[in-house]
Design an enzyme around this catalytic site. Sequence first.
Site, PDB file in Angstrom:
ATOM      1  N   CYS A 404       0.807  -1.214   0.000  1.00 14.76           N
ATOM      2  CA  CYS A 404       0.000   0.000   0.000  1.00 14.76           C
ATOM      3  C   CYS A 404       0.844   1.269   0.000  1.00 14.76           C
ATOM      4  O   CYS A 404       0.478   2.260  -0.646  1.00 14.76           O
ATOM      5  CB  CYS A 404      -0.960  -0.015   1.171  1.00 14.76           C
ATOM      6  SG  CYS A 404      -0.142  -0.156   2.749  1.00 14.76           S
ATOM      7  N   HIS A 448      -2.084   0.672   7.086  1.00 15.84           N
ATOM      8  CA  HIS A 448      -2.413   0.971   5.701  1.00 15.84           C
ATOM      9  C   HIS A 448      -1.968   2.398   5.381  1.00 15.84           C
ATOM     10  O   HIS A 448      -1.739   3.207   6.278  1.00 15.84           O
ATOM     11  CB  HIS A 448      -3.934   0.821   5.505  1.00 15.84           C
ATOM     12  CG  HIS A 448      -4.371   0.802   4.080  1.00 15.84           C
ATOM     13  ND1 HIS A 448      -3.782   0.001   3.137  1.00 15.84           N
ATOM     14  CD2 HIS A 448      -5.352   1.487   3.431  1.00 15.84           C
ATOM     15  CE1 HIS A 448      -4.367   0.191   1.961  1.00 15.84           C
ATOM     16  NE2 HIS A 448      -5.332   1.104   2.117  1.00 15.84           N
ATOM     17  N   ASP A 464      -8.013   5.688  -2.586  1.00 11.38           N
ATOM     18  CA  ASP A 464      -7.170   4.581  -2.140  1.00 11.38           C
ATOM     19  C   ASP A 464      -6.770   3.756  -3.354  1.00 11.38           C
ATOM     20  O   ASP A 464      -7.534   2.883  -3.805  1.00 11.38           O
ATOM     21  CB  ASP A 464      -7.918   3.720  -1.126  1.00 11.38           C
ATOM     22  CG  ASP A 464      -6.992   2.696  -0.490  1.00 11.38           C
ATOM     23  OD1 ASP A 464      -5.837   2.581  -0.934  1.00 11.38           O
ATOM     24  OD2 ASP A 464      -7.436   2.008   0.456  1.00 11.38           O
TER      25      ASP A 464
END
Lengths: 649, 304
Positions: A404, A448, A464
């Site tokens: 991520c 994250h 995202d």
Amino acid sequence: MRLVGIERARAVWLTGSVAVTLAPHAASLPSWLSAIAALMLLWQCWIVLHGLRLPSRWLLLIAVAGVMAAVVTTYRIPVGKDPGVALLAAFLCLKLLEARSPRDGYVVVFLCYFMQLAQFFANQTISTAGVTLLGTLVTTAALTTLNSNLLGTAERLRMSALMLAQAVPFMLILFVLFPRVDAPVWGLPANAFGGSTGLSDTMTPGSISDLTLSGAIAFRVRFDGFTPPPAQRYWRGPVMNDFDGRTWRVGTARMLSSVPYRVAGPRTFYELTLEPHNRLWLFALELPGAPPENAVLMSDYQLISKAPVRNRLRYSLSAYPALRGGLGEDRYVLQAAQHLPPDFNPRTRQLAQELRSANPDASALVAAALRHFLQSKFSYTLEPPLLGQHSVDEFLFDTRRGFCEHFASSFVFLMRAAGVPARVVTGYQGGEINPVDGYLEVRQSDAHAWAEVWVEDEGWLRVDPTATVAPSRVESGLAMAVPDRQLLPFALRSAFSWVREVRYRLDAANNTWNQWVLGYNPQRQKEFLQRLGMQAPDWHSMTVAMSVLCGLLMLGLAGWALAQRGRLDPLQRAWDRLSQKLAPAGLERKAWEGPLDYAQRVGVAVPRLASAMFEIARDYSGLRYGANAPATRDNAARRLIDKINRLHP
Amino acid sequence: MTLPAISRTIEQASRIILGKQSQIRLCLACLLAQGHLLIEDLPGVGKTTLAHLLAKLLGLQFQRIQFTSDMLPADIIGVSVFDRESGSFRFHPGPVFAQLVLADEVNRATPKAQSALLEAMEEQQVTAEGATHALPDPFFVIATQNPSYQVGTFPLPESQLDRFLMRIELGYPDRNAERALLQGESRRDMIAALEPTLTVGDLRDLQRAASAVHAADALLDYIQALVEHTRTSGLFASGLSPRAALALLAASRAWALIAGRDAVLPEDVQAVLPSVAGHRLKPAGESGGGTRLARTLIEAVALP
């Protein structure tokens, strides 16, 4: 002096309780000390097993000096929590080696109790409490050996358990009512949390994927009513604004005196229990409402505590998932959110220019960039390849394998290069509901990073890119999103359902312990007491209530004991009274002593009483052991009781 | 008050066995409780003299069997010999057919010979070649044995030890008693000159009186507490059996009778406990022997 009979049982029990007491300390003591303590215990076992002599006092004196010197050398200073515990551990073993009299035994027992308490200096988990309880049980059983009572092992343990059980009501009263203070009494030093894992204030490729290897709990959440679905559970943490080509850093942000957006729309209430991470920031579901006590909201919508979180912290918050911030965002903030270091990632800059010229509108540009991510066949992996100087270029065009932080970082870079204000937000995403107690557990493996872009008339929008590439990450969690063979915390794997079941139960037990035992702070105490009906629980009223309840409990127990006595027949009570009368002269009747033997012993010691005692003993044994008619028995008993009452030692 | 017959017997016996009054009382209690007696001690401390003396004072017919390692059961029970005149086998009773049998050094014999005697003790009869022969009544066995650490001994197994109501130790005489012994005349001659103090009929009456001594509930509670402790405390390898509890009660009653009481007191139980329980208890660890163990047992159990 060889050990026989009770001496031996005593030595065995004392050695056992020292071993049980010190074993859990082994992890926190210096290894040399643990080794020496183990050797001394083995020595003691050898002595007990073979009935050898205890070492001479001179030898022990030398050992004491040696241990003290070693502790001072190890810790530099001879005072403080850790050196103190280390010294006591060594002294406990040494004391055991010179335990000759019952008095030494008492010293060992009470040192054991103290060392059990000292376990809580190191940590305060439920398992520590269990181990301590075991130690207390064994030590209390060892205490019974000091009273020359001939009991078997099982009987000693049973008696010890009974005594601990009798202490439970007092423990509960003291626990609930003893006025609480905010900080732990012994003031744990700051370095106690040196090893805490968690997010940091910088982000480099690999920093978050490392974190996901830890299955440790980051925080637990109890939702009040509605529980948002996984894809909406973005827990906002440090916001990264400054990029130097490799590392993202937290930028500067202002403290806000009030919430900068008008709260509106649906609302979610929750209570969050944060594990200590020794940092200032708190985590909150986007976007948070009014900040909790002792915390402030920053201009980048981060919650910052006024002091590093060094103890487990519980706070209540509301969240407004539909809300957007930053409609009238400050010009300087937007400028800072477009800044990029020069001379890095030329290929990405070129891609940004192309996208920009094709999509003059910012919203369309964001959509086009996400499409690019989707079409370029990126893969989501915990084991990304290493990247060189132009990390964003290499990721976007060559390796295309990342976690991520790679996606968030390159997306924000791309946006900034295209002239759209953007920033990286780190935190946690998702979490798992524990079916046992209904708490949402968010682990380090849920760490994250995502992006935020600013669009005119819309404010800050959450984007995202990870969710675009690997939608299962945000919908089902990490374990579903990464390929099977990659390293993950064992417990996250779903292959063993019983492992998960056990883990859920353990986590729920830990949570209950944290919430109700460790988390029983002044505020929770106040709430709890108010629920019990105390109007204004303050220091004064709690002390009074505590004293009254303990007193009542004592009275109850005393009453019970008296009632037990009352069931004895009057003759027996008079007989016991006789023994009590003579006790000051050292002539108490031994529990096993028969009446005639007793009378004779008293008669020899105090010849003046001999004839009276003889008469009493004769009558008593006749009444208790003889064959007599019930009618005459009562009269004879009354006469005997009179005789006993008239006896003046 | 002590019955005159008993006090006379004790007095006579104490004149011969010097300084051992409590052992003499225990022996008497054992016989009054209709149990067999085991005397364990070193050779030469007066075991045989004591047995001889009791037989004489109680007016009992006496036989002595010296146990040896080559002894056979027939040497104890007797043999059937072919009688040429009648043309059939005739049983010749062995030395066990006596009212008081002294089995000397019983642990010198092999288990086979030991068991012949112990069977007779249990059954009050012996069986030889299919025919059963009743033993005389009363029938007492006083067995002596050397401490088991001596060479050439076959220790009696627990099950056979259990058939003895009591085991006592004599011990060395004290200084004064030994001096008196050295100065006095031969014990053997003194015993020969003694007159019985009791008849067989007197003995039966006393036994009946002993079994009639009152044992109150409180006392039975105490005996049960003692037995219970041996079973649960973990200090003993095995607890006392119900048979041992009965033996303890019977011996306590006899002791109370000797002390001239009509009811048993805890003191009576405590007085006989080391002798009754000593050979039946084994410590859980290696520490301490029978009688000392019985002492710790007494001090561990409170009077109810």
